[in-house]
Design a protein around this motif. Structure first.
Motif, PDB file in Angstrom:
ATOM      1  N   UNK A 181       0.822  -1.141   0.030  1.00  0.00           N
ATOM      2  CA  UNK A 181      -0.018  -0.054  -0.105  1.00  0.00           C
ATOM      3  C   UNK A 181       0.930   1.163   0.134  1.00  0.00           C
ATOM      4  N   UNK A 182       2.082   1.255   0.735  1.00  0.00           N
ATOM      5  CA  UNK A 182       2.914   2.371   0.992  1.00  0.00           C
ATOM      6  C   UNK A 182       3.496   2.612  -0.520  1.00  0.00           C
ATOM      7  N   UNK A 183       3.916   1.423  -1.347  1.00  0.00           N
ATOM      8  CA  UNK A 183       4.307   1.826  -2.526  1.00  0.00           C
ATOM      9  C   UNK A 183       3.190   2.225  -3.573  1.00  0.00           C
ATOM     10  N   UNK A 184       2.014   1.887  -3.466  1.00  0.00           N
ATOM     11  CA  UNK A 184       1.081   2.303  -4.386  1.00  0.00           C
ATOM     12  C   UNK A 184       0.784   3.960  -4.093  1.00  0.00           C
ATOM     13  N   UNK A 185       1.118   4.373  -2.802  1.00  0.00           N
ATOM     14  CA  UNK A 185       0.841   5.629  -2.390  1.00  0.00           C
ATOM     15  C   UNK A 185       2.122   6.557  -3.173  1.00  0.00           C
ATOM     16  N   UNK A 186       3.314   5.764  -3.072  1.00  0.00           N
ATOM     17  CA  UNK A 186       4.568   6.642  -3.798  1.00  0.00           C
ATOM     18  C   UNK A 186       4.211   6.618  -5.218  1.00  0.00           C
ATOM     19  N   UNK A 187       3.823   5.802  -5.725  1.00  0.00           N
ATOM     20  CA  UNK A 187       3.436   5.931  -7.126  1.00  0.00           C
ATOM     21  C   UNK A 187       2.633   6.708  -7.600  1.00  0.00           C
ATOM     22  N   UNK A 246      -0.971  11.879   3.328  1.00  0.00           N
ATOM     23  CA  UNK A 246      -0.796  11.304   4.795  1.00  0.00           C
ATOM     24  C   UNK A 246      -2.060  11.861   5.812  1.00  0.00           C
ATOM     25  N   UNK A 247      -2.387  13.469   5.175  1.00  0.00           N
ATOM     26  CA  UNK A 247      -3.298  13.961   6.103  1.00  0.00           C
ATOM     27  C   UNK A 247      -4.651  13.373   5.829  1.00  0.00           C
ATOM     28  N   UNK A 248      -4.822  12.924   4.512  1.00  0.00           N
ATOM     29  CA  UNK A 248      -6.225  12.209   4.211  1.00  0.00           C
ATOM     30  C   UNK A 248      -6.130  11.025   4.850  1.00  0.00           C
ATOM     31  N   UNK A 249      -5.033  10.079   4.818  1.00  0.00           N
ATOM     32  CA  UNK A 249      -5.121   8.789   5.383  1.00  0.00           C
ATOM     33  C   UNK A 249      -5.159   8.678   7.087  1.00  0.00           C
ATOM     34  N   UNK A 293      -9.306   3.753   8.564  1.00  0.00           N
ATOM     35  CA  UNK A 293      -8.305   2.647   8.002  1.00  0.00           C
ATOM     36  C   UNK A 293      -7.519   3.408   7.013  1.00  0.00           C
ATOM     37  N   UNK A 294      -5.988   3.816   7.325  1.00  0.00           N
ATOM     38  CA  UNK A 294      -5.439   4.388   6.244  1.00  0.00           C
ATOM     39  C   UNK A 294      -5.107   3.558   5.224  1.00  0.00           C
ATOM     40  N   UNK A 295      -5.024   2.269   5.443  1.00  0.00           N
ATOM     41  CA  UNK A 295      -4.542   1.533   4.114  1.00  0.00           C
ATOM     42  C   UNK A 295      -5.826   1.739   3.092  1.00  0.00           C
ATOM     43  N   UNK A 341      -6.174   2.774  -1.024  1.00  0.00           N
ATOM     44  CA  UNK A 341      -7.073   2.129  -2.124  1.00  0.00           C
ATOM     45  C   UNK A 341      -8.040   3.061  -2.881  1.00  0.00           C
ATOM     46  N   UNK A 342      -8.624   3.924  -2.040  1.00  0.00           N
ATOM     47  CA  UNK A 342      -9.454   4.955  -2.594  1.00  0.00           C
ATOM     48  C   UNK A 342      -8.686   5.738  -3.358  1.00  0.00           C
ATOM     49  N   UNK A 343      -7.684   6.249  -3.041  1.00  0.00           N
ATOM     50  CA  UNK A 343      -6.982   7.347  -3.475  1.00  0.00           C
ATOM     51  C   UNK A 343      -6.390   6.950  -4.810  1.00  0.00           C
ATOM     52  N   UNK A 344      -6.073   5.562  -4.919  1.00  0.00           N
ATOM     53  CA  UNK A 344      -5.449   5.003  -6.107  1.00  0.00           C
ATOM     54  C   UNK A 344      -6.527   4.769  -7.180  1.00  0.00           C
TER      55      UNK A 344
END
Length: 896
Positions: free
Chosen positions: A220-226, A239-242, A247-249, A253-256
């Protein structure tokens, strides 16, 4: 005796007192080693220029550097520039900054007085006074782009004439010119730009882990990075949205998937503040990725396109520029929102823009991209012609399989049949994927053509042999390759490179890794082979596998690191080929006992591997992740990963992966001495081998029988049947040596030594041999991965005797991190306070009285009162609480 600062410094404007107060370092800020001030790329430069658009974390980095300089005992002067700072006011700010940072109430007295020298003479006076202090001073000037031109010229004069005891760090936006290019050329200044300020994947992983711990996994962190492309402000927004969700993870998923709140914040932050004409321009060029200013001019019919793009690239983070190139990329967050707006334009306008884009790309020679725009413009015949001219070369030189398969889904069947090169491109793309079975239909249509010659038949054999590799059928691969092994009737250097790679792989399957490397290097490749990048990197992948086969992980790592970096730059992080390289490299890195890096290499890549990778790369990727999880104490996660490997084997009809999954599960359960579970898994392996549809070829059976023997050995260990374990391990070791599987041989040697010791026999010599080989190859995990009891016994048995050269396989296993200790107040070394004053400050921060501080330091209470009086003066404080607070603000006190 020190004197007390006046509350307001005479001669200095009041607002300057705020501008010389440094910002606070964020609690969750990650210290990036490559951007630390003592890194070899930064430490020897007297001037550092940090230059990037808004949102790249320039001020945060400068605040971090300030603390690092303070920790090394330097005086640090901070100044945030303002638009009203003419030269005189700039000099006053610099003087007040040094006075505050050094605790020298007399510094800059002349400059802060009413009759201060004007112009550059004031800068000269300031430089002279800095030189006379004989202190190691660092001056940090932030937001230099706010300064008027005359003040920037004065700052440039300061940088050019800095005395030896002065270092300078200046930060500005990308459009600010300081005219110090010659300092960079002469090596007295270095520039830090957007490329260095972007977060790398491992840094993003550390940032997310520090903020959310185990609540967000690596994938999930790698998806955030991409998603954010390492853009610091984008990461901060994400990070503020999470943090705002339960559930930050899930928020990732929603952002991606949709952009969600992150897209809305990005639009409010960036696009809403742009001129409507700029937004309209960006909306229409968002279909270009990557883009050229000249191409934008053609598409939007705007002669000022270049100047507009250059301005937007300087002032906003919308674009990322290529190195030494006119090519630009649009940030994914901006591109997604702008393309959504593009879709709302009238259909006729969209078609016209796509048509002009097709003409522009075709003129640039990028026919594949031009074909996509032609199709979007409603020009199918032109699109099909462009696709036929480009897809085969694109596939063979850049590995664009997914693009070919997308076109295959779009093209009518009759169009494909009448375009031979499209047939070949489709066959190649299908063969090197999980849809390898479909390649044979295209091969039949190709060979049915009346013009088929030996060269075409040889190419079709290469395609079919590739499909056999993806089908994990080594015997079928050998059957297809061997008739064309010598003197292939090929002239195309691309196909000769493919043939060289296949020859090396064929030799590797026979258990000759060194010979495979020789074959790969000596095979004929024809003219122009130096230009073959993508196919040459396939050769590196095979060489890396050959080193890993032998257990030579140091050589595998050395070979694959630069290859992976180039592949990521050209193909993207999640392309199938890049993921395969990462899988092999991660296996080598794991053996070097670097779990964090191995996990980073595989983060957000397993899904690509399971669908589109060679079976061996799939096995290495899932096995490495499972072993990382087991070493971290997450056995449930390790079993889940091995179960997923089994599922991949079922879905892709690769029974060897199912057997390998069960063999590794046996290994995992044997670590906890679970004999019944291990016995059941071994029976499942035998059942899979006895399945009527299981392959019966010599090469396939040899590989899986070795997996079975190793599993039986671990099952005997789980049952603590040491004699049976010893006999089974001897058989397995003999098979491993027969095909030169060096890493497995060393592991089995260690297991045999341990099992013989359990039988009461002498085995220290065998252990020493295994440990020495492991040290030679760089295998630090081999014993602990085999069995934790083996690792512990090896460390104890070799402790009293001669140890192997280097750390060998005796590196300590991974342990859970210790509980975080309570941070105590600590005064940072600096020239502002004396050592005794720093000690008093630390004790005062713990709320001790003067008497208690005196007892702790073994001095009288009057001495402590004298030190406290100096602290009041130097820190311009009126109470003990203010002393501590001012010291914290100035970076003189940490851990409170």
């Amino acid at each position: 005796m020190a004197t007390r600062f006046p509350r307001t410094t005479a001669g200095a404007p009041d607002d300057l007192l705020l501008k010389v107060t440094p910002p606070r370092v964020a609690r969750h800020q990650v210290t990036r080693p490559r951007l630390q001030i003592d890194h070899e790329q930064l430490r020897d430069f007297p001037v550092i220029l940090v230059q990037a658009p808004a949102g790249f974390g320039k001020t945060s980095l400068l605040a971090q550097w300030r603390l690092e300089h303070l920790a090394q005992g330097r005086v640090v002067a901070w100044l945030s520039a303002q638009p009203q700072d003419d030269t005189a006011r700039l000099v006053q700010g610099l003087a007040l900054a040094v006075r505050t940072g050094a605790g020298r109430s007399t510094f800059g007295h002349t400059l802060l007085a009413g009759a201060a020298p004007a112009g550059l003479e004031g800068v000269t006076v300031w430089l002279a006074e800095v030189a006379q202090t004989a202190m190691d001073i660092v001056v940090i000037v932030d937001e230099v782009d706010h300064l008027p031109e005359t003040a920037r010229e004065a700052l440039t004069y300061l940088l050019r004439n800095a005395p030896p005891n002065l270092r300078a760090v200046v930060a500005a936006r990308a459009d600010c010119r300081l005219e110090i290019d010659d300092l960079v050329a002469y090596g007295t200044c270095t520039a830090v730009g957007p490329a260095q300020l972007r977060f790398q994947l491992d840094e993003t992983l550390e940032l997310v882990r520090g903020r959310f711990g185990a609540r967000v996994d690596r994938d999930a962190a790698a998806r955030l990075h991409e998603l954010t492309e390492g853009w610091p402000l984008g990461l901060q927004l994400a990070l503020s949205v999470m943090a705002s969700g339960s559930d930050p993870q899930a928020e990732i998923e929603v952002m991606a998937a949709q952009g969600g709140s992150l897209r809305d914040q990005f639009v409010n932050l960036l696009l809403a503040n742009l001129d409507p004409a700029d937004v309209a321009f960006l909306t229409r060029i968002s279909i270009l990725d990557p883009l050229l200013p000249e191409l934008c001019r053609i598409v939007v019919h705007d002669d000022g396109a270049r100047e507009r793009i250059e301005r937007l690239a300087r002032d906003t983070p919308v674009f990322a520029a290529g190195e030494a190139s006119d090519w630009l990329r649009m940030h994914a967050l901006a591109r997604g929102e702008l393309r959504r707006r593009f879709a709302q334009l009238p259909a006729a306008e969209q078609a016209a823009l796509h048509a002009r884009a097709a003409e522009g790309w075709a003129a640039q020679g990028l026919l594949e991209v031009a074909a996509q725009h032609a199709l979007a413009a409603g020009q199918p015949e032109a699109a099909y012609d462009l696709a036929e001219r480009s897809l085969y070369e694109s596939l063979m030189t850049r590995g664009r399989q997914s693009t070919v398969l997308e076109w295959l889904a779009r093209l009518p069947a009759d169009e494909v049949d009448r375009r031979p090169r499209l047939l070949l491109a489709a066959a190649w793309s299908l063969a090197l994927s999980e849809r390898h079975d479909e390649a044979s239909h295209f091969i039949d249509r190709i060979l049915a053509q009346p013009t088929a010659d030996d060269a075409l038949r040889c190419e079709c054999a290469l395609i079919q042999s590739g499909a056999a590799v993806y089908a994990d059928d080594p015997d079928r691969f050998a059957e297809l390759h061997d008739p064309w092994a010598q003197d292939p009737p090929l002239k195309d250097p691309l196909l000769l490179q493919v043939h060289a790679n296949r020859s090396a792989f064929r030799t590797l399957l026979e258990g000759e890794p060194a010979l495979a490397r020789l074959r790969q290097q000596q095979a004929p490749r024809g003219e122009g082979v130096q230009a073959i990048g993508y196919l040459g990197r396939w050769g590196d992948l095979i060489l890396g596998l050959s080193y890993l086969w032998e257990g030579q992980v140091l050589l595998a790592e050395k070979l694959l690191r630069p290859t992976l970096a180039r592949a990521e730059g050209e193909l993207g992080r999640r392309s199938p080929f890049t993921c395969m390289l990462a899988s092999v490299l991660a296996a080598a890195v794991w053996e070097r006992n670097e779990p964090d890096e191995a996990g980073s290499l595989l983060a957000n890549r397993l899904d690509v591997l399971e669908h589109s990778a060679l079976p061996e790369a799939v096995l290495l990727g899932f096995r490495t992740m499972a072993r990382i999880a087991a070493a971290e104490g997450a056995e449930h996660r390790a079993l889940e990963l091995l179960g997923a490997l089994d599922a991949v084997g079922v879905v892709r009809r690769l029974p060897r992966l199912c057997i390998a999954s069960r063999a590794d599960q046996v290994r995992l359960h044997a670590r906890r001495f679970r004999p019944e579970t291990c016995r059941d898994l071994c029976e499942q392996i035998d059942a899979l081998l006895a399945t009527p549809g299981a392959p019966q070829g010599r090469l396939w059976r040899r590989n899986v029988m070795l997996l079975r023997e190793v599993a039986l050995g671990h099952a005997a260990i789980a049952a603590q049947d040491w004699r049976r374990a010893a006999e089974t391990l001897v058989r397995a070791d003999s098979a491993a040596q027969g095909v030169k599987l060096g890493r497995l041989h060393i592991e089995l040697l260690g297991l045999r030594a341990w099992v013989l010791d359990r039988c009461g026999e002498k085995s220290l010599g065998l252990l020493r041999e295994a440990a020495d080989l492991a040290a030679t190859y760089g295998l630090l995990r081999v014993f602990d991965d085999a069995h934790p009891a083996l690792g512990d016994w090896a460390r104890q048995a070799l402790a009293a005797g001669a140890r192997p050269a280097g750390p060998g396989p005796l590196a300590a296993p991974l342990r859970a991190p210790p509980a975080t200790a309570v941070l105590q107040a600590r005064a940072t070394p600096s020239m502002v306070l004396t050592p005794k004053e720093r000690e008093v400050l630390e004790l005062a921060a713990r709320n001790l009285s003067n008497k208690e501080i005196g007892l702790a330091m073994q001095v009288g209470e009057e001495t402590i009162k004298w030190h406290m009086k100096n602290l009041f003066a130097k820190l311009d404080a009126g109470t003990r609480k203010q002393v501590v607070q001012r010291a914290r603000i100035l970076g003189l006190l940490e851990g409170v």
